[in-house]
Design an enzyme around this catalytic site. Sequence first.
Site, mmCIF file in Angstrom:
data_model
loop_
_atom_site.group_PDB
_atom_site.id
_atom_site.type_symbol
_atom_site.label_atom_id
_atom_site.label_comp_id
_atom_site.label_asym_id
_atom_site.label_seq_id
_atom_site.Cartn_x
_atom_site.Cartn_y
_atom_site.Cartn_z
ATOM 1 N N LYS A 297 -7.408 14.501 -6.251
ATOM 2 C CA LYS A 297 -6.246 14.625 -7.149
ATOM 3 C C LYS A 297 -5.674 16.050 -7.062
ATOM 4 C CE LYS A 297 -4.753 11.955 -9.669
ATOM 5 N NZ LYS A 297 -3.759 10.839 -9.516
ATOM 6 N N TYR B 38 -13.320 12.802 -6.434
ATOM 7 C CA TYR B 38 -12.116 12.300 -7.123
ATOM 8 C C TYR B 38 -11.213 13.461 -7.513
ATOM 9 C CZ TYR B 38 -9.209 10.966 -11.097
ATOM 10 O OH TYR B 38 -8.144 10.803 -11.944
ATOM 11 N N THR C 171 -4.574 14.562 -13.449
ATOM 12 C CA THR C 171 -5.702 14.585 -14.384
ATOM 13 C C THR C 171 -6.092 16.010 -14.760
ATOM 14 O OG1 THR C 171 -8.064 14.087 -14.494
ATOM 15 C CG2 THR C 171 -7.195 14.447 -12.318
ATOM 16 N N ASP C 172 -6.740 16.140 -15.917
ATOM 17 C CA ASP C 172 -7.263 17.459 -16.311
ATOM 18 C C ASP C 172 -8.476 17.856 -15.467
ATOM 19 O OD1 ASP C 172 -9.091 15.629 -17.372
ATOM 20 O OD2 ASP C 172 -9.053 16.437 -19.405
ATOM 21 N N GLU C 173 -9.053 16.881 -14.723
ATOM 22 C CA GLU C 173 -10.278 17.176 -13.963
ATOM 23 C C GLU C 173 -10.031 18.170 -12.827
ATOM 24 O OE1 GLU C 173 -12.825 13.938 -12.988
ATOM 25 O OE2 GLU C 173 -12.482 12.925 -14.897
ATOM 26 N N ASP D 226 0.844 -1.192 0.000
ATOM 27 C CA ASP D 226 0.000 0.000 0.000
ATOM 28 C C ASP D 226 0.884 1.249 0.000
ATOM 29 O OD1 ASP D 226 -1.797 2.043 0.720
ATOM 30 O OD2 ASP D 226 -3.009 0.648 1.899
ATOM 31 N N THR E 80 -6.185 7.101 -0.319
ATOM 32 C CA THR E 80 -5.183 6.701 -1.319
ATOM 33 C C THR E 80 -4.590 7.911 -2.036
ATOM 34 O OG1 THR E 80 -6.197 4.552 -1.669
ATOM 35 C CG2 THR E 80 -4.843 5.406 -3.464
HETATM 36 P P1 NAD Z 1 -6.697 2.343 -12.318
HETATM 37 O O1 NAD Z 1 -7.835 2.522 -11.377
HETATM 38 O O2 NAD Z 1 -6.889 1.504 -13.531
HETATM 39 O O3 NAD Z 1 -5.451 1.707 -11.529
HETATM 40 C C1 NAD Z 1 -5.078 2.152 -10.246
HETATM 41 C C2 NAD Z 1 -4.018 1.199 -9.709
HETATM 42 O O4 NAD Z 1 -3.569 1.699 -8.440
HETATM 43 C C3 NAD Z 1 -4.532 -0.226 -9.465
HETATM 44 O O5 NAD Z 1 -3.596 -1.164 -9.927
HETATM 45 C C4 NAD Z 1 -4.676 -0.291 -7.958
HETATM 46 O O6 NAD Z 1 -4.521 -1.612 -7.433
HETATM 47 C C5 NAD Z 1 -3.552 0.632 -7.507
HETATM 48 N N1 NAD Z 1 -3.801 1.177 -6.167
HETATM 49 C C6 NAD Z 1 -4.946 1.771 -5.708
HETATM 50 N N2 NAD Z 1 -4.791 2.111 -4.424
HETATM 51 C C7 NAD Z 1 -3.534 1.772 -4.053
HETATM 52 C C8 NAD Z 1 -2.784 1.893 -2.857
HETATM 53 N N3 NAD Z 1 -3.318 2.433 -1.746
HETATM 54 N N4 NAD Z 1 -1.510 1.436 -2.844
HETATM 55 C C9 NAD Z 1 -0.959 0.880 -3.957
HETATM 56 N N5 NAD Z 1 -1.632 0.730 -5.111
HETATM 57 C C10 NAD Z 1 -2.903 1.170 -5.160
HETATM 58 O O7 NAD Z 1 -6.213 3.799 -12.683
HETATM 59 P P2 NAD Z 1 -5.726 4.385 -14.103
HETATM 60 O O8 NAD Z 1 -6.915 4.710 -14.909
HETATM 61 O O9 NAD Z 1 -4.661 3.523 -14.625
HETATM 62 O O10 NAD Z 1 -5.096 5.780 -13.614
HETATM 63 C C11 NAD Z 1 -3.749 5.835 -13.165
HETATM 64 C C12 NAD Z 1 -3.436 7.262 -12.745
HETATM 65 O O11 NAD Z 1 -3.614 8.146 -13.832
HETATM 66 C C13 NAD Z 1 -4.333 7.792 -11.621
HETATM 67 O O12 NAD Z 1 -3.538 8.545 -10.756
HETATM 68 C C14 NAD Z 1 -5.340 8.674 -12.337
HETATM 69 O O13 NAD Z 1 -5.778 9.708 -11.498
HETATM 70 C C15 NAD Z 1 -4.492 9.197 -13.481
HETATM 71 N N6 NAD Z 1 -5.242 9.541 -14.706
HETATM 72 C C16 NAD Z 1 -6.074 8.616 -15.274
HETATM 73 C C17 NAD Z 1 -6.721 8.940 -16.468
HETATM 74 C C18 NAD Z 1 -7.639 7.945 -17.142
HETATM 75 O O14 NAD Z 1 -8.277 8.311 -18.128
HETATM 76 N N7 NAD Z 1 -7.733 6.716 -16.690
HETATM 77 C C19 NAD Z 1 -6.502 10.188 -17.066
HETATM 78 C C20 NAD Z 1 -5.647 11.099 -16.424
HETATM 79 C C21 NAD Z 1 -5.004 10.759 -15.260
HETATM 80 O O1 DAU Z 2 -10.259 13.389 -17.634
HETATM 81 C C1 DAU Z 2 -9.427 12.438 -17.047
HETATM 82 C C2 DAU Z 2 -10.256 11.490 -16.219
HETATM 83 O O2 DAU Z 2 -10.954 10.648 -17.134
HETATM 84 C C3 DAU Z 2 -9.413 10.641 -15.270
HETATM 85 O O3 DAU Z 2 -8.802 11.481 -14.332
HETATM 86 C C4 DAU Z 2 -10.298 9.606 -14.549
HETATM 87 O O4 DAU Z 2 -9.474 8.759 -13.753
HETATM 88 C C5 DAU Z 2 -10.985 8.773 -15.610
HETATM 89 O O5 DAU Z 2 -11.856 7.840 -14.995
HETATM 90 C C6 DAU Z 2 -11.774 9.676 -16.567
HETATM 91 O O6 DAU Z 2 -12.897 10.282 -15.877
HETATM 92 P P1 DAU Z 2 -14.344 10.395 -16.565
HETATM 93 O O7 DAU Z 2 -15.349 10.543 -15.500
HETATM 94 O O8 DAU Z 2 -14.323 11.408 -17.651
HETATM 95 O O9 DAU Z 2 -14.411 8.916 -17.245
HETATM 96 P P2 DAU Z 2 -15.604 7.869 -17.381
HETATM 97 O O10 DAU Z 2 -15.145 6.823 -18.331
HETATM 98 O O11 DAU Z 2 -16.133 7.434 -16.055
HETATM 99 O O12 DAU Z 2 -16.743 8.723 -18.091
HETATM 100 C C7 DAU Z 2 -16.532 9.341 -19.346
HETATM 101 C C8 DAU Z 2 -17.791 10.132 -19.690
HETATM 102 O O13 DAU Z 2 -18.859 9.188 -19.966
HETATM 103 C C9 DAU Z 2 -18.305 11.001 -18.557
HETATM 104 O O14 DAU Z 2 -18.872 12.184 -19.116
HETATM 105 C C10 DAU Z 2 -19.409 10.170 -17.908
HETATM 106 C C11 DAU Z 2 -19.951 9.368 -19.067
HETATM 107 N N1 DAU Z 2 -20.461 8.011 -18.751
HETATM 108 C C12 DAU Z 2 -19.660 7.183 -18.012
HETATM 109 C C13 DAU Z 2 -20.056 5.897 -17.706
HETATM 110 C C14 DAU Z 2 -19.203 4.986 -16.863
HETATM 111 C C15 DAU Z 2 -21.673 7.578 -19.244
HETATM 112 O O15 DAU Z 2 -22.381 8.334 -19.942
HETATM 113 N N2 DAU Z 2 -22.069 6.298 -18.968
HETATM 114 C C16 DAU Z 2 -21.320 5.448 -18.196
HETATM 115 O O16 DAU Z 2 -21.771 4.288 -17.943
#
Ligand code: NAD
Ligand code: DAU
Length: 365
Positions: free
Chosen positions: A174, A170, A145-147, A71, A112
């Site tokens: 971040k 979330y 993230t851009d969020e 962790d 986390t």
């Molecule tokens: P994900 O949810 O797929 O993976 C997260 C990983 O972190 C998992 O393997 C989980 O087991 C591990 N984890 C969670 N809590 C933990 C802890 N306490 N200790 C150790 N490991 C832990 O996430 P992702 O989509 O791959 O995103 C990775 C990073 O990128 C995140 O920081 C997210 O905010 C950022 N990000 C994601 C997106 C996206 O579109 N997915 C976009 C921009 C930024």
């Molecule tokens: O912008 C970066 C972010 O993108 C990352 O920081 C986050 O970790 C990642 O999860 C993602 O966030 P979003 O909320 O944008 O992703 P998600 O795939 O959950 O949703 C994308 C868009 O689709 C959002 O406007 C919500 C919508 N949505 C999502 C789900 C799961 C739906 O309409 N239906 C759905 O079932």
Amino acid sequence: MQTEIVKNMENKRVILVTGGCGFIGANFVHLLQRYRPTWRVVNLDALTYAGNLRNLQAISEGERYRFVHGDICDQPLVNALLAEEGVDTVVHFAAESHVDKSITGPGEFIRTNVTGTFTLLEAARRHWLGGEWPGRKPCFLHVSTDEVYGSLGPSGLFTETTPYDPRSPYSASKASSDHLARAYFHTYGLPVRITNCSNNYGPYQFPEKLIPLVLNNALHGRPLPVYGDGRNVRDWLYVQDHCEAIVEVLEKGRDGESYNIGGNNEKENIEVVTLLCDLLDEKVGLAPSGRPRRSLITFVRDRLGHDRRYAIDAGKIRAELGWEPKMDFARGMELTIDWYLANPEWVAEIVNGAYRDYYEAMYSH
Ligand code: NAD
Ligand code: DAU
């Protein structure tokens, strides 16, 4: 970019990747295996519901790779890892990443994303500052993230100087972690860099997120839930492009700086969902009902506080580091669909829970 990546093989690093069993982390570890064969990767992952050891099953333990089940909030563990491995680079992915889950259960996101990041920054401060690093330059890359910038109206783009305005638990967690990372740079001189990226898609994405969820439901002829009016806009980036950008920031970026990363690829959610439906119809035929998959689209109650639009100005990383996204969206979607079609057991094991047994199978002896 890829040629440059290969050219630069002489570099050596010991890199702690956190969250390497998740979606982006696993793609990043795979990319390093190909392009940075001299780097040692230590992957620290707690294997939460989002972590899947199967994502990295092709990579063997050894000189170049070690998995540590743990962790990021465990300070003694993180301190010990940095010291015993001689870690000079941290790429911090580990997080709770799903916005919907942060709305129903924010506590784990604070633990986390905020406490976990703090724990890693503390370990890096103790391990790196005041030490000698001949021939190596420590770097803590915080993946964000851009969020954090909030929600845009119909026009405008997020730049690195856009004020933070997070709207979901979330994004607030971040944003807090970004502020902590920046504070460690300004206060202690810790060599921190931050990346703020838009929505990723591609192989190994957990089927809670829009694209893999819709893909999986569409394949099985189930309803495709679209929140609200479906006209929220996200900027989509193929995950390999994101991983390459991270390597560029590690190797050429500047300490104390943030870099926005985006795909120049804004789409309304409904466009993404209909494209997926049409591509699947072409590839595997109509839905089991015999109708086009678009007929499965179901508008459902909107996400609470749903951000309307995200869009990135990635001019800084392009101008300073020469990075640009390479993948065209339609091609990236095809590659993504092909990957999920070629790996049906990957989603099946998540749905039936069997992916949780990989740790026992791989590490219990
Ligand atoms: P994900 O949810 O797929 O993976 C997260 C990983 O972190 C998992 O393997 C989980 O087991 C591990 N984890 C969670 N809590 C933990 C802890 N306490 N200790 C150790 N490991 C832990 O996430 P992702 O989509 O791959 O995103 C990775 C990073 O990128 C995140 O920081 C997210 O905010 C950022 N990000 C994601 C997106 C996206 O579109 N997915 C976009 C921009 C930024
Ligand atoms: O912008 C970066 C972010 O993108 C990352 O920081 C986050 O970790 C990642 O999860 C993602 O966030 P979003 O909320 O944008 O992703 P998600 O795939 O959950 O949703 C994308 C868009 O689709 C959002 O406007 C919500 C919508 N949505 C999502 C789900 C799961 C739906 O309409 N239906 C759905 O079932």
